[in-house]
Design a protein around this motif. Structure first.
Motif, mmCIF file in Angstrom:
data_model
loop_
_atom_site.group_PDB
_atom_site.id
_atom_site.type_symbol
_atom_site.label_atom_id
_atom_site.label_comp_id
_atom_site.label_asym_id
_atom_site.label_seq_id
_atom_site.Cartn_x
_atom_site.Cartn_y
_atom_site.Cartn_z
ATOM 1 N N LYS A 88 5.593 -7.817 -2.908
ATOM 2 C CA LYS A 88 4.940 -6.597 -3.363
ATOM 3 C C LYS A 88 4.362 -6.783 -4.759
ATOM 4 C CE LYS A 88 5.857 -1.722 -4.351
ATOM 5 N NZ LYS A 88 6.877 -0.654 -4.388
ATOM 6 N N LEU A 89 5.125 -7.431 -5.639
ATOM 7 C CA LEU A 89 4.667 -7.667 -7.007
ATOM 8 C C LEU A 89 3.389 -8.488 -7.018
ATOM 9 C CD1 LEU A 89 5.207 -7.753 -10.151
ATOM 10 C CD2 LEU A 89 6.465 -9.863 -9.719
ATOM 11 N N LEU A 90 3.358 -9.577 -6.267
ATOM 12 C CA LEU A 90 2.181 -10.443 -6.269
ATOM 13 C C LEU A 90 0.990 -9.793 -5.581
ATOM 14 C CD1 LEU A 90 3.882 -13.880 -5.460
ATOM 15 C CD2 LEU A 90 3.237 -12.956 -7.689
ATOM 16 N N THR A 91 1.265 -8.948 -4.573
ATOM 17 C CA THR A 91 0.170 -8.265 -3.861
ATOM 18 C C THR A 91 -0.480 -7.218 -4.741
ATOM 19 O OG1 THR A 91 1.286 -8.640 -1.741
ATOM 20 C CG2 THR A 91 -0.422 -6.935 -1.808
ATOM 21 N N GLU A 92 0.346 -6.460 -5.478
ATOM 22 C CA GLU A 92 -0.162 -5.339 -6.268
ATOM 23 C C GLU A 92 -0.615 -5.744 -7.658
ATOM 24 O OE1 GLU A 92 2.931 -2.465 -6.241
ATOM 25 O OE2 GLU A 92 2.659 -1.939 -4.119
ATOM 26 N N ASN A 93 -0.337 -6.994 -8.041
ATOM 27 C CA ASN A 93 -0.724 -7.430 -9.389
ATOM 28 C C ASN A 93 -1.532 -8.727 -9.286
ATOM 29 O OD1 ASN A 93 1.001 -5.657 -11.499
ATOM 30 N ND2 ASN A 93 2.252 -6.067 -9.683
ATOM 31 N N PRO A 94 -2.809 -8.637 -8.963
ATOM 32 C CA PRO A 94 -3.651 -9.836 -8.805
ATOM 33 C C PRO A 94 -3.801 -10.638 -10.087
ATOM 34 C CG PRO A 94 -4.981 -7.837 -8.784
ATOM 35 C CD PRO A 94 -3.564 -7.397 -8.730
ATOM 36 N N THR A 95 -3.449 -10.014 -11.248
ATOM 37 C CA THR A 95 -3.564 -10.761 -12.504
ATOM 38 C C THR A 95 -2.491 -11.838 -12.622
ATOM 39 O OG1 THR A 95 -2.211 -9.060 -13.601
ATOM 40 C CG2 THR A 95 -4.607 -8.813 -13.708
ATOM 41 N N ILE A 96 -1.445 -11.700 -11.813
ATOM 42 C CA ILE A 96 -0.393 -12.731 -11.810
ATOM 43 C C ILE A 96 -0.871 -13.849 -10.899
ATOM 44 C CG2 ILE A 96 2.011 -13.267 -11.300
ATOM 45 C CD1 ILE A 96 2.684 -10.341 -11.734
ATOM 46 N N THR A 97 -1.245 -14.954 -11.496
ATOM 47 C CA THR A 97 -1.808 -16.064 -10.727
ATOM 48 C C THR A 97 -0.846 -17.245 -10.697
ATOM 49 O OG1 THR A 97 -2.907 -16.912 -12.702
ATOM 50 C CG2 THR A 97 -4.148 -15.372 -11.321
ATOM 51 N N GLY A 98 -1.184 -18.234 -9.861
ATOM 52 C CA GLY A 98 -0.396 -19.454 -9.792
ATOM 53 C C GLY A 98 0.858 -19.290 -8.946
ATOM 54 N N LYS A 99 1.610 -20.367 -8.886
ATOM 55 C CA LYS A 99 2.835 -20.349 -8.091
ATOM 56 C C LYS A 99 3.960 -19.672 -8.882
ATOM 57 C CE LYS A 99 1.851 -24.591 -5.477
ATOM 58 N NZ LYS A 99 1.741 -23.916 -4.175
#
Length: 632
Positions: A464-475
């Motif tokens: 959910k975090l990675l889906t809703e926060n596209p600014t978080i990039t990379g692995k």
């Protein structure tokens, strides 16, 4: 031969030689006097050139001038003129004649007869015999006197030696009474002086040894971080309570620094030690106004305090005071929580295991109540499991409410061609929004078989975090427990949800503890294989602690291994750690596994690890964890 017998022998020889010399002189004198007496007789007998009378008349004439032992005149023609007086044999009581052998005999031939005489030796022997007797008496008296004096002196000397010997035999008893110098006069004075110096030096040496031993004991049984006694002392103390025959009672308090692991991870080991030291100060200040108390550090984050002769109700004053100090410390450091405390009563004969179980339960309850809380639990109340039950309810609640926050800590690649990831660190809070100790939450979840549900919540919240926060990039890497990873139902669930989020799955790295994975290599291999099928990666954390066989590399084939932080600590000074890291890096590179060093807190550690060709670095020196906010 000893000194005493040697001296007696020498004294005997000396006095024997003196006696012999005296006898020799007197014997020579006797011989000289005998020769004079015999010469006088010969001169006299020559005046009687011819004799024609009877032998008796001759005896009467000559006896006026000489004394005879034996006198015999033999007439050649008329036996009536024969005369014999005395005997050639000396009297049996003539001791002088036996001592001095002198012959005063003479034979004289006349015209009518023959005269044979032996002069009496009394006049010759008496003076010399008397002199010899007096001298011998003096020598024997002197010899006896000297022997008696020597015996007395030897007795005195022996008593002094016995005193010295007895003193020396008491030295092992550490008896250091002052030496009686008066017992060592004269030639024995150096012995007394040497013993006194020995006594002084031994006393100084033993005092120094005792001081050093006390210091070593203090070092061995005193925790350097908190200043409290160690677990060994705690075991001795609680055993003394168990075996005590006298009445004892009081309270036992367990204070758990549940944030230690978090602080070590977020701010480094130095900050962790500082945290424990300040927590110990809070405890010390809290017990300062109470009765007799004993403080121990029994594990990395657990402290135990015994407070004698107070009841559970009276002990609440200590807990309130401790909470005030903990709140002040938390406020000064802007942290959510410092520690939790559980208190239980004890008395003589208390069973250590039951007592500590009860105290641990009390702490567990306190941890669910919020930051810096405490909890008191009565012994034998029937609620010994209530703390654990409370944890079960608390974990179930935080899973349902998805009460989780994320911190992030990046991993620095050692070269531009290596793709590394950032690690997401999960933190939990209760229904009141107060932080819960992460380590305890995970441990309790595993105890109650709730780790799968907890890990599912972590995974879904990460997606959910990675889906809703596209600014978080990379692995990004997330931690899941080994018990969950080894369960087929969790593996299938994880594969299914990642299949629905392929893009997100390609960015995920699941970190799992090595020791847990090694418990079942077949299940571990199955988990890694299934996760790889959906594009996610696997990292084995705390690698090297339980590693017993390189078979793990071949069987499991993870994508990353994260070395335990102990291998980074002071690696510039530890050649064994350098060798281990170099060996792991060499093997890992051969089979395409990336090696990440964790716990890097100093520049020297970073430089050494880079020279050892690790692929990534993580730690307080590289970057501090930062809070990530989940978009609601």
């Amino acid at each position: 031969m000893g000194l005493s017998k040697s001296f007696q022998l020498v004294l005997f020889i000396v006095f024997g030689l003196l006696t012999y010399r005296t006898y020799t002189i007197e014997n020579n004198e006797v011989q000289d006097q005998g020769e004079v007496a015999l010469a006088n007789y010969l001169q006299y007998v020559q005046t009687i050139d011819q004799w024609h009378g009877s032998g008796e008349a001759l005896y009467q004439r000559m006896s006026k001038a000489f004394s005879f032992q034996f006198f015999q005149y033999i007439n050649n023609t008329d036996s009536n003129d024969n005369f014999t007086h005395g005997s050639l044999l000396r009297p049996a009581d003539d001791f002088a004649s036996k001592i001095f052998n002198v012959e005063l005999g003479h034979v004289q031939n006349f015209t009518d007869g023959r005269l044979q005489v032996r002069l009496d030796t009394t006049s010759v022997l008496s003076p010399s015999f008397n002199d010899l007797e007096q001298t011998a008496t003096l020598l024997i008296s002197a010899y006896v006197a000297l022997m008696l004096l020597f015996t007395v002196l030897m007795q005195v000397h022996r008593r002094r030696i016995n005193y010295a010997a007895e003193y020396i035999t008491h030295i092992p008893d550490l008896s250091f009474l002052a030496i009686e110098q008066s017992r060592f006069p004269g030639v024995l004075h150096p012995i007394g002086k040497a013993l006194e110096i020995c006594r002084s030096q031994l006393k100084l040496s033993l005092d120094r040894i005792h001081k050093e031993n006390d210091q070593l004991t203090k070092t061995a049984y005193q925790d350097p971080v908190s200043g409290f006694s160690t677990r060994q002392r705690f075991a001795q103390h609680i055993e003394s309570i168990t075996k005590s025959k006298t009445q004892q009672y009081g309270v036992l308090v367990v204070v758990r620094a549940a944030e230690l692991a978090t602080i070590n991870q977020l701010f480094g080991r130095t900050a962790g030690d500082d945290y424990l030291g300040k927590l110990a100060t809070c405890i010390r200040k809290s017990v300062s106004n109470l009765g007799l108390s004993y403080c121990f550090r029994i594990s990395s984050g657990d402290f135990v305090i015994f407070i004698d002769r107070i009841t559970l109700n009276e002990g609440e004053q200590f807990l309130e005071q401790l909470k005030c100090y903990l709140d002040e410390y938390a406020q000064s450091t802007k942290s959510d929580s410092v520690a939790h405390a559980g208190m239980v009563p004890y008395q003589q004969g208390s069973e250590p295991v039951a007592l500590m179980t009860l105290a641990d339960t009390a702490v567990s309850v306190a941890q669910t109540l919020g930051p810096n809380h405490y909890y008191q639990m009565e012994k034998l109340s029937g609620n010994e499991q209530s703390g654990n039950d409370h944890w079960k309810v608390t974990i179930d609640d935080l899973i349902n409410r998805r009460s989780i926050k994320f911190f992030q800590q990046p991993i620095q690649p050692c070269n531009s061609d290596t793709q590394i990831y950032r690690e997401l660190l999960a933190r939990f809070y209760n229904s009141e929004g107060k932080n819960l100790p992460t380590t305890t939450v995970i441990a309790m979840a595993e105890r109650y078989d709730m780790s799968i549900e907890l890990d599912k919540m972590i995974v879904t919240q990460t997606i959910k975090l990675l889906t809703e926060n596209p600014t978080i990039t990379g692995k990004v890497g997330i931690n899941i427990s080994a018990p969950s990873a080894l369960q087929d139902n969790f593996t299938m669930w994880l594969k299914d949800i990642l299949s629905k989020h392929r893009a997100i799955a390609a960015r995920l790295v699941f970190e799992i503890n090595e020791s847990g994975m090694q418990t079942n290599l077949e299940s571990s291999h199955q988990f890694v294989t299934q996760i790889h099928k959906v594009g996610a990666k696997i990292a084995i954390e705390r690698f090297g602690l339980g590693f017993t066989s390189f078979k793990f590399f071949r069987e499991v084939q993870p994508d990353f291994i994260k070395l335990d932080s102990s291998y980074s600590q002071n690696i510039e000074q530890n050649n064994n750690n350098k060798f281990f890291v170099r060996m792991i890096v060499d093997i890992a590179k051969r089979i395409g596994i990336l090696v990440i060093a964790t716990g890097v807190e100093k520049q020297e550690e970073k430089f050494i690890l880079e020279k050892l060709l690790v692929d990534g670095l993580q730690g307080y020196y590289i970057a501090k964890p930062e809070v990530l906010l989940i978009k609601q």
